[in-house]
Design an enzyme around this catalytic site. Structure first.
Site, mmCIF file in Angstrom:
data_model
loop_
_atom_site.group_PDB
_atom_site.id
_atom_site.type_symbol
_atom_site.label_atom_id
_atom_site.label_comp_id
_atom_site.label_asym_id
_atom_site.label_seq_id
_atom_site.Cartn_x
_atom_site.Cartn_y
_atom_site.Cartn_z
ATOM 1 C CG HIS A 122 -161.025 -4.694 29.042
ATOM 2 N ND1 HIS A 122 -160.369 -4.728 27.833
ATOM 3 C CD2 HIS A 122 -161.764 -3.567 29.024
ATOM 4 C CE1 HIS A 122 -160.696 -3.659 27.126
ATOM 5 N NE2 HIS A 122 -161.549 -2.934 27.821
ATOM 6 C CG ASP A 199 -156.048 -5.085 33.280
ATOM 7 O OD1 ASP A 199 -155.782 -3.886 33.480
ATOM 8 O OD2 ASP A 199 -156.882 -5.467 32.436
ATOM 9 C CD GLN A 202 -161.472 0.676 34.662
ATOM 10 O OE1 GLN A 202 -161.720 1.623 35.406
ATOM 11 N NE2 GLN A 202 -161.630 0.749 33.353
ATOM 12 C CE LYS A 225 -158.994 2.075 30.675
ATOM 13 N NZ LYS A 225 -160.295 2.349 30.040
ATOM 14 C CB CYS A 363 -164.092 -4.110 26.143
ATOM 15 S SG CYS A 363 -164.124 -2.910 24.843
HETATM 16 N N1 PLP Z 1 -158.277 -3.690 31.241
HETATM 17 C C1 PLP Z 1 -159.287 -3.118 31.883
HETATM 18 C C2 PLP Z 1 -159.744 -3.658 33.198
HETATM 19 C C3 PLP Z 1 -159.922 -2.004 31.327
HETATM 20 O O1 PLP Z 1 -160.941 -1.417 31.967
HETATM 21 C C4 PLP Z 1 -159.466 -1.506 30.078
HETATM 22 C C5 PLP Z 1 -160.139 -0.363 29.447
HETATM 23 O O2 PLP Z 1 -161.261 -0.048 29.715
HETATM 24 C C6 PLP Z 1 -158.379 -2.137 29.466
HETATM 25 C C7 PLP Z 1 -157.818 -3.221 30.072
HETATM 26 C C8 PLP Z 1 -157.827 -1.652 28.169
HETATM 27 O O3 PLP Z 1 -157.289 -0.379 28.325
HETATM 28 P P1 PLP Z 1 -156.743 0.448 27.054
HETATM 29 O O4 PLP Z 1 -157.892 0.509 26.096
HETATM 30 O O5 PLP Z 1 -156.386 1.776 27.627
HETATM 31 O O6 PLP Z 1 -155.592 -0.289 26.509
#
Ligand code: PLP
Length: 405
Positions: A122, A199, A202, A225, A363
């Site tokens: 992401h 990270d 998900q 999430k 993203c």
């Molecule tokens: N990393 C992953 C794999 C994600 O799916 C997301 C959000 O969709 C993020 C990071 C960023 O999360 P946030 O927007 O809650 O900071």
């Protein structure tokens, strides 16, 4: 046994209609819906206990502080961190990764060093590292993926060099659903003495996380999430690493003693929690975690696996539909395209039918570039989705095909 109909009653928004149709919400990868107990907890904080934490001697401040610190302990137990001071409250995954990239980068990264990420990250796990590399004149390197959306693990060993300062990688891809074999990857990095950031944006909502078993140095996720409020997230870090890292923000609460000549910083976790934190939504996150624990990860994972299998089999029967991300181990996410139909058109028609999906790059532009596509349609499922909703998604796609095909 897992009873989806009774679970759905806990989520008031799931009973709503969109364009006159019952809502079928398949955008859980972007954010999840909230059970009534989480909504109630937030309302209750504002109606009964609201007061700034850590700073008062009065009753409400004490109450508020206790609830906030209990939330920290609950999260510590949830991911099995060794100490509660290893749990830092942030605004979310993005906030956590930026904090680490800045703080870790200040301390440990210099010109010529390397940061390793993967091709399926992401933007939140790409851009903060790129910014660090620009600041320090370091180099960003990338673990490639294959056509199925699985990491090319053979490449990892040679990409981890004596210059690699950190490996930052997603547990589950938000686009492809791929569940990466992070334990094996962490072990590879550790063999060379390299710390690892996972990270978990998900994965936290789908699988039980045990940070001691994983042995990762950092694990980050977002509250929203995992059925909790927005604006709250977690940065887990091993104490011995966090202690070596400088604060990334200065202000109230993160200090021990301030004079114009010199400031002494507070100890963990407060060193990384400058200013008034989101103490109310921290309580909401704790309540969401209790809710998940009550449902049980085995039940959640088993049911979501059935949903994924049913949806994959059903969608695959649609002629001209291509699924992106066919890894052997997948979370409940399906990214796809209908031949010659723009994802936005698909998403818009589905919306008119009450079916909420996400369209675009999610993203994660580099993985789109890898597949040479502009974007996908993404149906991301949660334990409150039903097989009937998947049937409606399928019928909706047939409708899209007749309209645009
Ligand atoms: N990393 C992953 C794999 C994600 O799916 C997301 C959000 O969709 C993020 C990071 C960023 O999360 P946030 O927007 O809650 O900071």
């Amino acid at each position: 046994m897992f009873d989806v109909n009774s679970v759905r009653k806990d989520f008031p928004i799931l009973g709503s209609t969109v364009h006159g149709k019952p809502l079928a919400y398949f955008d859980n990868g972007a954010t999840t819906q909230k059970p009534q107990c989480v909504i109630d907890a937030v309302v209750e904080c504002y109606t009964k206990t609201n007061s700034n934490i850590h700073r008062g001697v009065h009753y409400l401040s004490d109450q508020s502080t206790e609830m906030y610190e209990n939330a920290r302990k609950n999260i510590q137990q949830f991911i099995n961190a060794r100490y509660s001071q290893e749990i830092i409250f942030t605004s979310g995954t993005t906030g956590s990764i930026n904090a680490i990239a800045f703080s870790f980068g200040e301390k440990f990264v210099k010109a010529g060093d390397e940061i390793l990420i993967s091709a399926m990250e992401h933007h939140a796990n790409i851009v903060p590292w790129q910014m660090l590399c620009e600041r320090k004149n370091a180099k960003l390197k990338v673990i490639p993926v294959d056509e199925n959306g699985e990491l090319k693990l053979d490449a990892v060993d040679s990409l981890l060099t004596e210059k690699t300062k950190i490996l930052a990688i997603t547990h589950v891809s938000n686009v492809l659903g791929t569940v990466n074999p992070i334990k094996a990857i962490i072990d590879k990095a550790h063999k060379k003495g390299i710390p690892v950031l996972i990270d978990g944006a998900q994965s936290i909502q789908h699988v039980k996380i045990d940070v001691q078993e994983l042995d990762c140095e950092f694990f980050v996720f977002s509250g929203h999430k995992i059925y909790a409020p927005t604006g709250i997230g977690i940065l887990y870090g091993k104490e011995e690493w966090l202690n070596q890292m400088p604060p990334y923000q200065g202000g109230g609460d993160m200090v021990d003693c301030v004079t114009f000549e010199k400031t002494y910083y507070n100890s963990l976790p407060y060193k990384f929690e400058a200013g008034t934190t989101n103490y109310v939504d921290a309580v909401g996150l704790s309540v969401a975690i209790d809710y998940i624990k009550k449902l049980g990860f085995d039940n959640i994972a088993g049911y979501e696996k059935d949903l994924l299998e049913y949806a994959t089999n059903k969608l695959q029967t649609i002629e001209g539909l291509k699924i992106y991300g066919t890894a052997a181990d997948k979370g409940p996410v399906i990214s796809f395209l209908l031949e010659n139909i723009h994802p936005y058109d698909t998403g818009m028609i589905l919306d008119k039918l009450g079916v909420a999906v996400r369209t675009g790059t999610h993203c994660a532009q580099p993985i789109m570039d890898f597949y040479e596509i502009e974007g996908t349609v993404r149906a991301s499922m949660a334990f409150y989705n039903t097989f009937e909703e998947i049937d409606r998604l399928y019928e909706g796609l047939l409708r899209v095909k007749t309209m645009f095909g």
